[in-house]
Design an enzyme around this catalytic site. Structure first.
Site, PDB file in Angstrom:
ATOM      1  N   GLU A  44      -0.727 -10.750   6.286  1.00 49.47           N
ATOM      2  CA  GLU A  44      -0.470  -9.482   5.602  1.00 49.47           C
ATOM      3  C   GLU A  44       0.614  -8.752   6.399  1.00 49.47           C
ATOM      4  O   GLU A  44       0.339  -7.808   7.131  1.00 49.47           O
ATOM      5  CB  GLU A  44      -1.754  -8.668   5.496  1.00 49.47           C
ATOM      6  CG  GLU A  44      -2.832  -9.399   4.698  1.00 49.47           C
ATOM      7  CD  GLU A  44      -4.177  -8.692   4.677  1.00 49.47           C
ATOM      8  OE1 GLU A  44      -4.232  -7.525   5.105  1.00 49.47           O
ATOM      9  OE2 GLU A  44      -5.162  -9.305   4.249  1.00 49.47           O
ATOM     10  N   HIS A  65     -16.403  -6.635   6.848  1.00 48.02           N
ATOM     11  CA  HIS A  65     -15.246  -5.800   6.526  1.00 48.02           C
ATOM     12  C   HIS A  65     -15.571  -4.306   6.470  1.00 48.02           C
ATOM     13  O   HIS A  65     -14.659  -3.487   6.349  1.00 48.02           O
ATOM     14  CB  HIS A  65     -14.642  -6.238   5.188  1.00 48.02           C
ATOM     15  CG  HIS A  65     -13.802  -7.477   5.294  1.00 48.02           C
ATOM     16  ND1 HIS A  65     -14.217  -8.600   5.966  1.00 48.02           N
ATOM     17  CD2 HIS A  65     -12.556  -7.760   4.811  1.00 48.02           C
ATOM     18  CE1 HIS A  65     -13.280  -9.527   5.890  1.00 48.02           C
ATOM     19  NE2 HIS A  65     -12.260  -9.040   5.199  1.00 48.02           N
ATOM     20  N   TYR A  99      16.513  33.182  -2.788  1.00 49.86           N
ATOM     21  CA  TYR A  99      16.241  31.937  -3.507  1.00 49.86           C
ATOM     22  C   TYR A  99      14.762  31.724  -3.815  1.00 49.86           C
ATOM     23  O   TYR A  99      14.415  31.004  -4.746  1.00 49.86           O
ATOM     24  CB  TYR A  99      16.745  30.749  -2.678  1.00 49.86           C
ATOM     25  CG  TYR A  99      18.245  30.595  -2.661  1.00 49.86           C
ATOM     26  CD1 TYR A  99      19.085  31.555  -3.219  1.00 49.86           C
ATOM     27  CD2 TYR A  99      18.827  29.469  -2.090  1.00 49.86           C
ATOM     28  CE1 TYR A  99      20.456  31.406  -3.197  1.00 49.86           C
ATOM     29  CE2 TYR A  99      20.209  29.312  -2.066  1.00 49.86           C
ATOM     30  CZ  TYR A  99      21.017  30.291  -2.619  1.00 49.86           C
ATOM     31  OH  TYR A  99      22.370  30.135  -2.595  1.00 49.86           O
ATOM     32  N   ASN A 158     -11.315  -6.026  -3.026  1.00 50.87           N
ATOM     33  CA  ASN A 158      -9.882  -6.229  -3.249  1.00 50.87           C
ATOM     34  C   ASN A 158      -9.384  -5.245  -4.294  1.00 50.87           C
ATOM     35  O   ASN A 158      -9.693  -5.379  -5.482  1.00 50.87           O
ATOM     36  CB  ASN A 158      -9.608  -7.667  -3.712  1.00 50.87           C
ATOM     37  CG  ASN A 158      -9.143  -8.565  -2.586  1.00 50.87           C
ATOM     38  OD1 ASN A 158      -8.255  -9.376  -2.764  1.00 50.87           O
ATOM     39  ND2 ASN A 158      -9.758  -8.420  -1.418  1.00 50.87           N
ATOM     40  N   PHE A 201      -3.516  -6.404  -5.484  1.00 51.44           N
ATOM     41  CA  PHE A 201      -4.324  -5.519  -4.646  1.00 51.44           C
ATOM     42  C   PHE A 201      -3.479  -4.630  -3.743  1.00 51.44           C
ATOM     43  O   PHE A 201      -3.992  -3.762  -3.059  1.00 51.44           O
ATOM     44  CB  PHE A 201      -5.274  -6.342  -3.772  1.00 51.44           C
ATOM     45  CG  PHE A 201      -4.599  -7.479  -3.055  1.00 51.44           C
ATOM     46  CD1 PHE A 201      -3.504  -7.285  -2.235  1.00 51.44           C
ATOM     47  CD2 PHE A 201      -5.063  -8.785  -3.218  1.00 51.44           C
ATOM     48  CE1 PHE A 201      -2.876  -8.334  -1.586  1.00 51.44           C
ATOM     49  CE2 PHE A 201      -4.440  -9.841  -2.566  1.00 51.44           C
ATOM     50  CZ  PHE A 201      -3.346  -9.618  -1.749  1.00 51.44           C
ATOM     51  N   TYR A 208      -9.116 -20.071  -4.201  1.00 49.74           N
ATOM     52  CA  TYR A 208      -9.257 -18.961  -3.257  1.00 49.74           C
ATOM     53  C   TYR A 208     -10.253 -17.941  -3.799  1.00 49.74           C
ATOM     54  O   TYR A 208     -10.194 -17.529  -4.960  1.00 49.74           O
ATOM     55  CB  TYR A 208      -7.902 -18.278  -3.026  1.00 49.74           C
ATOM     56  CG  TYR A 208      -7.986 -17.075  -2.115  1.00 49.74           C
ATOM     57  CD1 TYR A 208      -8.211 -17.237  -0.750  1.00 49.74           C
ATOM     58  CD2 TYR A 208      -7.870 -15.778  -2.614  1.00 49.74           C
ATOM     59  CE1 TYR A 208      -8.298 -16.145   0.096  1.00 49.74           C
ATOM     60  CE2 TYR A 208      -7.960 -14.674  -1.773  1.00 49.74           C
ATOM     61  CZ  TYR A 208      -8.180 -14.860  -0.427  1.00 49.74           C
ATOM     62  OH  TYR A 208      -8.278 -13.783   0.406  1.00 49.74           O
ATOM     63  N   ARG A 226      14.832  33.470  -7.143  1.00 53.98           N
ATOM     64  CA  ARG A 226      15.910  33.073  -8.048  1.00 53.98           C
ATOM     65  C   ARG A 226      15.883  31.574  -8.356  1.00 53.98           C
ATOM     66  O   ARG A 226      16.227  31.147  -9.460  1.00 53.98           O
ATOM     67  CB  ARG A 226      17.258  33.452  -7.434  1.00 53.98           C
ATOM     68  CG  ARG A 226      18.390  33.265  -8.398  1.00 53.98           C
ATOM     69  CD  ARG A 226      19.749  33.780  -7.942  1.00 53.98           C
ATOM     70  NE  ARG A 226      19.927  34.147  -6.578  1.00 53.98           N
ATOM     71  CZ  ARG A 226      21.025  33.839  -5.871  1.00 53.98           C
ATOM     72  NH1 ARG A 226      21.980  33.118  -6.424  1.00 53.98           N
ATOM     73  NH2 ARG A 226      21.158  34.255  -4.644  1.00 53.98           N
TER      74      ARG A 226
END
Length: 576
Positions: free
Chosen positions: A429, A85, A284, A197, A337, A55, A287
């Site tokens: 994915e 991409h 608060y 990646n 990744f 791959y 404090r």
């Protein structure tokens, strides 16, 4: 001095900021470059000789993993991957964020587990040193199989495609590379995939935000010490022995900062005797400040630790590991990744930012409330104004509105995107981090958070000036017995006339202070003096335009300058 990328050493968040924000020179260690080229030779030889499915090397990407790619198509595969991409949308990320991502991608590739040639990190380094910044849209990454879109825009510039910014001017990447004497990279097998990646865009955003939040937390501690003094609160809330019985690390650290910032305060000493002050407990927002801000310290510290791991890791897919013979030919496909380890830390930082601003806003609310600001008057109007002038004056009323608006906007941006999964890539994915959009919002909120803190600081500065103009401080101490009897007798006498008149009397109780008794602690006075010398926020003696003053204060806080001034006297060390 240079920041050196060396696979045997680690980078710090300060190194990232030095390169991203200040343009520090970057070098790739020669022995790291040699290591990369040797491991590249090993894996190339293995893939070509074995003809095995690998791959990223000879297979398609994502759900196209089942598609074999011949040797003649490997270069096109990598180039097409980057071009296809690079689909980011929205406004372009700030240059320092892009530079951080470029540096972190070079560091990741230089770990030696990505199977790339040294020319890839070397080109990124040369672009950084030449001031070449790719235009990277902020939106488009789901932070799963890496920050695919943002990193592809960076990779485009490396191959001479797309646009970049150089010295503020947008020009074609090919032109910028040519002018800098940098050869566009011709991608070989697996190298396009190695460039996109990883979640270095998300990590770069988070790393820079983390450092700035450390400065803002110190500023919040300084604000707390100043507010406590001008609001006539004690320092006992921050005592070391008090926090020792509930020793959360962040709370102990922040309490120590505030405690030391408040020491030797004349105004604190002037009402230390309970008979003078009569105040039992403060709201608060003072404090519990150490506990609240201490939680922010813990969140930021957790994020910093995780980000240090991330920025010094290999986040590619597949990862190359040594085989039985020590050769880096064991090609392991996995999920390094994935952005979730960074996304949860970005959310930690977003929580810290939101908590800090919320606390600061509540104190701003109190400053303009005459019923709760201990004698400072309505909207901190200047005491020297006449009755008529006060009637037509708004004082510092509107800054609270602005603080509320920005605080609410930050809350709206604090949505936990990393919990809202949307499956992508035809279900391959099926769990993504969605951390990048969260990191973008986190980074974008930093100036807003600084503005909220700066509004509180503006109120502090005005309150100190008002307090010094007044002759006394209010007290809640009990009235002397003779005064109470006198008032009661007068009340009975007036109400006994039978003429429909009802008499009620109140006494304003004040404790006089001289000029010296109104001063804050020495470090606080030094902080006030520096702000005054720089004319960051002059005293508001009459209504005027305030937006630019607040902006200058916000820039002062975001730069870390307020904390640096304090640290000339009191060290605000992050770790114990």
């Amino acid at each position: 001095m240079s920041v050196v990328i060396d696979h045997t050493k680690t980078l710090t968040l300060e190194d990232v900021a030095a390169v991203a924000e200040r343009g520090e020179h970057v070098e790739l260690a020669q022995h790291s470059a040699d290591m990369l080229d040797e491991r590249r030779r090993q894996v190339e030889e293995f893939v070509q000789s074995q003809d095995v499915p690998a791959y990223g090397f000879n297979r398609g990407f994502g759900h196209n993993v089942d598609q074999t790619v011949g040797r003649e198509g490997l270069k096109d595969l990598q180039r097409n991957l980057i071009l296809s991409h690079a689909v980011g949308q929205g406004g372009h990320a700030p240059d320092d964020v892009v530079r951080a991502a470029m540096l972190l991608r070079a560091v990741s590739l230089s770990q030696g587990h990505s199977g790339v040639r040294s020319v890839l990190p070397r080109t990124l380094v040369r672009m950084l040193n030449a001031g070449i910044v790719p235009l990277v849209p902020e939106l488009g990454s789901v932070g799963a199989s890496g920050d695919l879109a943002p990193l592809s825009h960076i990779a485009m510039a490396m191959i001479g495609e797309g646009e970049v910014r150089v010295a503020g001017e947008v020009i074609p990447a090919a032109e910028a590379l040519r002018d800098a004497g940098i050869e566009p990279v011709e991608l070989r097998m697996k190298e396009g995939l190695a460039l996109n990646n990883g979640v270095q865009f998300m990590a770069g955003l988070a790393a820079l935000a983390c450092l700035r939040l450390k400065d803002l937390l110190r500023a919040a501690a300084v604000n707390t010490a100043l507010t406590a003094q001008v609001m006539l609160a004690p320092d006992t809330y921050f005592r070391p022995d008090f926090h020792a019985v509930r020793p959360h690390q962040g709370a102990v650290r922040v309490a120590d900062w505030i405690w030391r910032l408040m020491q030797d305060s004349p105004i604190r000493n002037s009402h230390k005797d309970f008979k003078v002050d009569g105040q039992v407990q403060d709201p608060y927002n003072i404090r519990c400040a150490a506990q609240v801000l201490g939680s922010c310290h813990d969140l930021i510290s957790q994020a910093e630790s995780a980000l240090l791991v991330e920025i010094n890791s290999a986040t590619d897919n597949p990862i190359l590991l040594p085989d039985a013979d020590g050769l880096y030919t064991d090609i392991v496909s996995g999920g390094h990744f994935h952005g979730m380890p960074v996304a949860v830390q970005a959310y930690n930082l977003m929580q810290a930012l939101s908590i800090m601003t919320s606390l600061s806003h509540m104190r701003s609310v109190r400053f303009v409330d005459p019923a709760r600001n201990k004698g400072l008057g309505r909207d901190l109007k200047w005491p020297g104004l006449s009755g008529e002038e006060r009637a037509v004056s708004s004082g510092m009323m509107m800054l609270e509105y602005a603080s509320a608006s920005m605080t609410n906007n930050i809350w709206g941006k604090a949505a936990p995107s990393h919990l809202f999964n949307i499956s992508t890539n035809s279900g391959q994915e099926d769990h993504v981090s969605m951390g990048t959009t969260l990191a973008v919002r986190l980074y974008d909120c930093l100036p807003e958070a600084a503005s909220v803190l700066s509004i509180e600081l503006a109120y502090i500065l005005q309150a100190v000036a008002v307090r010094r103009r007044l002759d006394a401080i209010p007290t809640e101490a009990e009235l002397p017995e003779w005064v109470a009897k006198e008032l009661e007798g007068l009340k009975e006498k007036m109400n006994g006339t039978g003429r429909g008149v009802r008499f009620e009397a109140t006494v304003t109780r004040e404790y006089p202070l001289d000029h010296e008794e109104k001063k804050l602690s020495p470090v606080s006075e030094a902080i006030m003096q520096e702000i005054e010398q720089q004319e960051l926020f002059p005293t508001v003696t009459q209504d005027r335009y305030l937006a630019d003053d607040v902006r200058r204060l916000a820039e002062h806080l975001l730069s870390g300058a307020l904390a640096r001034t304090a640290e000339k006297t009191v060290q605000l060390d992050w770790d114990q």
